[in-house]
Design a protein around this motif. Structure first.
Motif, PDB file in Angstrom:
ATOM      1  N   GLU A   9       0.705  -1.221   0.215  1.00 42.34           N
ATOM      2  CA  GLU A   9      -0.120   0.097  -0.066  1.00 42.34           C
ATOM      3  C   GLU A   9       0.904   1.123   0.030  1.00 42.34           C
ATOM      4  O   GLU A   9       2.074   1.104   0.235  1.00 42.34           O
ATOM      5  CB  GLU A   9      -0.802  -0.050   1.107  1.00 42.34           C
ATOM      6  N   ARG A  10       0.308   2.249  -0.250  1.00 42.45           N
ATOM      7  CA  ARG A  10       0.842   3.732  -0.335  1.00 42.45           C
ATOM      8  C   ARG A  10       1.950   3.878   0.705  1.00 42.45           C
ATOM      9  O   ARG A  10       1.370   3.962   1.883  1.00 42.45           O
ATOM     10  CB  ARG A  10       0.243   4.773  -0.886  1.00 42.45           C
ATOM     11  N   LEU A  11       2.881   4.200   0.829  1.00 46.91           N
ATOM     12  CA  LEU A  11       3.954   4.485   1.773  1.00 46.91           C
ATOM     13  C   LEU A  11       3.837   5.795   2.372  1.00 46.91           C
ATOM     14  O   LEU A  11       4.106   6.673   1.465  1.00 46.91           O
ATOM     15  CB  LEU A  11       5.216   3.976   1.614  1.00 46.91           C
ATOM     16  N   ASN A  12       3.579   5.982   3.762  1.00 50.09           N
ATOM     17  CA  ASN A  12       3.468   7.198   4.210  1.00 50.09           C
ATOM     18  C   ASN A  12       4.348   7.695   5.292  1.00 50.09           C
ATOM     19  O   ASN A  12       4.763   8.535   5.273  1.00 50.09           O
ATOM     20  CB  ASN A  12       1.836   6.953   4.862  1.00 50.09           C
ATOM     21  N   THR A  13       4.730   6.499   6.007  1.00 48.21           N
ATOM     22  CA  THR A  13       5.641   7.004   6.902  1.00 48.21           C
ATOM     23  C   THR A  13       6.925   5.773   7.201  1.00 48.21           C
ATOM     24  O   THR A  13       6.429   4.495   6.887  1.00 48.21           O
ATOM     25  CB  THR A  13       5.180   7.025   8.381  1.00 48.21           C
ATOM     26  N   VAL A  14       8.104   6.189   7.159  1.00 50.80           N
ATOM     27  CA  VAL A  14       9.414   5.323   6.977  1.00 50.80           C
ATOM     28  C   VAL A  14      10.446   5.661   7.790  1.00 50.80           C
ATOM     29  O   VAL A  14      10.653   7.053   8.132  1.00 50.80           O
ATOM     30  CB  VAL A  14       9.570   4.879   5.526  1.00 50.80           C
ATOM     31  N   ILE A  15      11.211   4.635   8.424  1.00 51.30           N
ATOM     32  CA  ILE A  15      12.296   4.791   9.059  1.00 51.30           C
ATOM     33  C   ILE A  15      13.641   4.443   8.134  1.00 51.30           C
ATOM     34  O   ILE A  15      13.633   3.415   7.916  1.00 51.30           O
ATOM     35  CB  ILE A  15      12.176   3.993  10.368  1.00 51.30           C
ATOM     36  N   VAL A  16      14.457   5.284   8.270  1.00 47.96           N
ATOM     37  CA  VAL A  16      15.584   4.815   7.446  1.00 47.96           C
ATOM     38  C   VAL A  16      16.878   5.394   8.423  1.00 47.96           C
ATOM     39  O   VAL A  16      16.832   5.933   9.159  1.00 47.96           O
ATOM     40  CB  VAL A  16      15.890   5.767   6.212  1.00 47.96           C
ATOM     41  N   LYS A  17      18.161   5.159   7.949  1.00 42.34           N
ATOM     42  CA  LYS A  17      19.341   5.484   8.445  1.00 42.34           C
ATOM     43  C   LYS A  17      20.385   5.970   7.469  1.00 42.34           C
ATOM     44  O   LYS A  17      20.371   5.329   6.367  1.00 42.34           O
ATOM     45  CB  LYS A  17      19.874   4.608   9.340  1.00 42.34           C
ATOM     46  N   ARG A  18      20.907   7.261   7.513  1.00 49.08           N
ATOM     47  CA  ARG A  18      21.674   7.575   6.722  1.00 49.08           C
ATOM     48  C   ARG A  18      23.307   7.285   6.513  1.00 49.08           C
ATOM     49  O   ARG A  18      23.654   6.870   7.620  1.00 49.08           O
ATOM     50  CB  ARG A  18      22.023   9.159   6.714  1.00 49.08           C
ATOM     51  N   PRO A  19      24.160   7.009   5.569  1.00 48.25           N
ATOM     52  CA  PRO A  19      25.410   6.504   5.908  1.00 48.25           C
ATOM     53  C   PRO A  19      26.114   7.279   6.562  1.00 48.25           C
ATOM     54  O   PRO A  19      27.057   6.814   7.401  1.00 48.25           O
ATOM     55  CB  PRO A  19      25.921   6.904   4.285  1.00 48.25           C
ATOM     56  N   LYS A  20      25.699   8.826   7.070  1.00 52.16           N
ATOM     57  CA  LYS A  20      26.862   9.574   7.755  1.00 52.16           C
ATOM     58  C   LYS A  20      26.437   9.108   9.207  1.00 52.16           C
ATOM     59  O   LYS A  20      27.508   9.158  10.166  1.00 52.16           O
ATOM     60  CB  LYS A  20      26.678  10.947   7.687  1.00 52.16           C
ATOM     61  N   GLU A  21      25.363   8.385   9.469  1.00 49.63           N
ATOM     62  CA  GLU A  21      25.113   8.044  11.013  1.00 49.63           C
ATOM     63  C   GLU A  21      25.570   6.416  10.994  1.00 49.63           C
ATOM     64  O   GLU A  21      25.729   6.139  12.072  1.00 49.63           O
ATOM     65  CB  GLU A  21      23.501   8.129  11.352  1.00 49.63           C
ATOM     66  N   ASN A  43      32.848   3.536  -0.512  1.00 50.41           N
ATOM     67  CA  ASN A  43      33.365   4.636  -0.729  1.00 50.41           C
ATOM     68  C   ASN A  43      32.588   5.676   0.093  1.00 50.41           C
ATOM     69  O   ASN A  43      31.265   5.627  -0.526  1.00 50.41           O
ATOM     70  CB  ASN A  43      33.742   5.214  -2.243  1.00 50.41           C
ATOM     71  N   PHE A  44      33.162   6.174   1.044  1.00 47.44           N
ATOM     72  CA  PHE A  44      32.161   6.902   1.710  1.00 47.44           C
ATOM     73  C   PHE A  44      31.301   8.199   1.176  1.00 47.44           C
ATOM     74  O   PHE A  44      30.129   8.299   1.119  1.00 47.44           O
ATOM     75  CB  PHE A  44      32.800   7.536   3.040  1.00 47.44           C
ATOM     76  N   THR A  45      32.042   8.770   0.258  1.00 39.91           N
ATOM     77  CA  THR A  45      31.535   9.949  -0.532  1.00 39.91           C
ATOM     78  C   THR A  45      30.508   9.380  -1.699  1.00 39.91           C
ATOM     79  O   THR A  45      29.403   9.858  -1.614  1.00 39.91           O
ATOM     80  CB  THR A  45      32.472  10.750  -1.323  1.00 39.91           C
ATOM     81  N   GLU A  46      30.712   8.181  -2.023  1.00 35.11           N
ATOM     82  CA  GLU A  46      29.853   7.476  -3.138  1.00 35.11           C
ATOM     83  C   GLU A  46      28.718   7.088  -2.361  1.00 35.11           C
ATOM     84  O   GLU A  46      27.467   7.303  -3.012  1.00 35.11           O
ATOM     85  CB  GLU A  46      30.656   6.445  -3.802  1.00 35.11           C
TER      86      GLU A  46
END
Length: 293
Positions: A9-21, A43-46
């Motif tokens: 179903e249509r995604l309304n709320t999601v939890i993620v984690k960025r590479p910098k964390e 590669n961190f920048t990539e």
């Protein structure tokens, strides 16, 4: 409020984690990538560039995106935010990863959910281990759970008990040994639902009974070729029914999805997905999906 009891179903709320964390910086990656069994050092920048591309796609379709914080107790795998919890219609189940290095991620998740006043309906403890990638809602009353190296019998027993009022059919799917205990093979490695009646699958590793069950339920199967399976072609995130995102470089699977009427978004996922290896479903933990497409 009703939480996620669907994969499509249509995604309304999601939890993620960025590479910098999760990845922190290049020095941290250099020290940690082998311990976490990455294919090679990202590669961190990539990784940051790829993730920005991925998040840009999400922001066009998802109203609320929550970001997990950096933590001294978690590692590189915490980028794959799907695995430490699984949502049901009544709230979250806090899981305990079958990969010991990942088990502290559950504590960080628990704190975030409490801060956001998101209900927790249960928590795996003791000998029970399970990853979110092994738990698939085939529909809002049918739950399939993969039994493999990351999810054991005790966890399956407890999850069945926790969800008994929400589930009419609880299906245990035995997973193959494949590349061994050190590799990550989830049930979601073999199937990604992109609509209630459409799924991307890698049938070669799928138990016959489960494949037959999907067909009997009227689910059309899009078969991923072996080469694309290893490039995460079977890992497709539904943003809404037949609106999905996948790692680029899987042209056959992409074309089959388009032929089935799906809108397909792609991101370059070499450093954040393939090296990990976790595709867009692994990078995201759906919290709320709205019915109605």
């Amino acid at each position: 409020m009703s939480y996620c009891q669907s994969m499509v179903e249509r995604l309304n709320t999601v939890i993620v984690k960025r590479p910098k964390e999760a990845f922190i910086n290049q020095d941290y990656l250099s020290k940690e990538w082998e311990k976490f069994n990455f294919i090679k050092e990202p590669n961190f920048t990539e990784a940051e560039n790829e993730y920005n591309e991925f998040i840009t796609i999400l922001r066009k379709h998802v109203e609320h995106i929550e970001f997990l914080p950096a933590s001294e107790i978690t590692g590189l795998d915490s980028l794959y935010a799907h695995d430490p919890v699984k949502f049901t219609g009544k709230g979250a189940i806090i899981l305990k990863s079958g990969k010991t290095l990942r088990q502290p991620e559950a504590d960080v998740y628990k704190k975030l959910l409490q801060e956001k006043n998101i209900p927790i309906i249960g928590e795996l403890t003791g000998s029970a281990v399970a990853d979110g990638g092994d738990i698939v809602w085939l529909d809002d009353r049918t739950l399939a759970v993969g039994r493999g190296y990351r999810t054991n019998d005790e966890a399956i027993r407890k999850i069945k008990e926790m969800t008994k009022e929400m589930v009419d059919e609880f299906i245990v799917v035995p997973l193959p040994h494949d590349q061994g205990e050190a590799e990550c093979l989830h049930l979601m490695s073999l199937i990604s639902l992109v609509d209630t009646n459409l799924a991307v699958v890698y049938s070669r590793l799928m138990p016959v009974f489960f494949r037959q069950l999907l067909i009997k339920r009227g689910i059309r199967l899009i078969e991923v070729p072996e080469k694309e399976y290893h490039r995460l072609g079977c890992n497709v995130l539904a943003l809404a029914p037949r609106v999905c995102v996948m790692v680029s470089g899987n042209p056959s699977t992409k074309q089959k999805l388009k032929d089935a009427g799906a809108t397909v978004y792609e991101y370059k996922g070499h450093d954040i997905s393939y090296l990990g290896t976790g595709g867009p479903t692994c990078l995201t933990c759906p919290v709320i999906r709205n019915s109605g497409g």
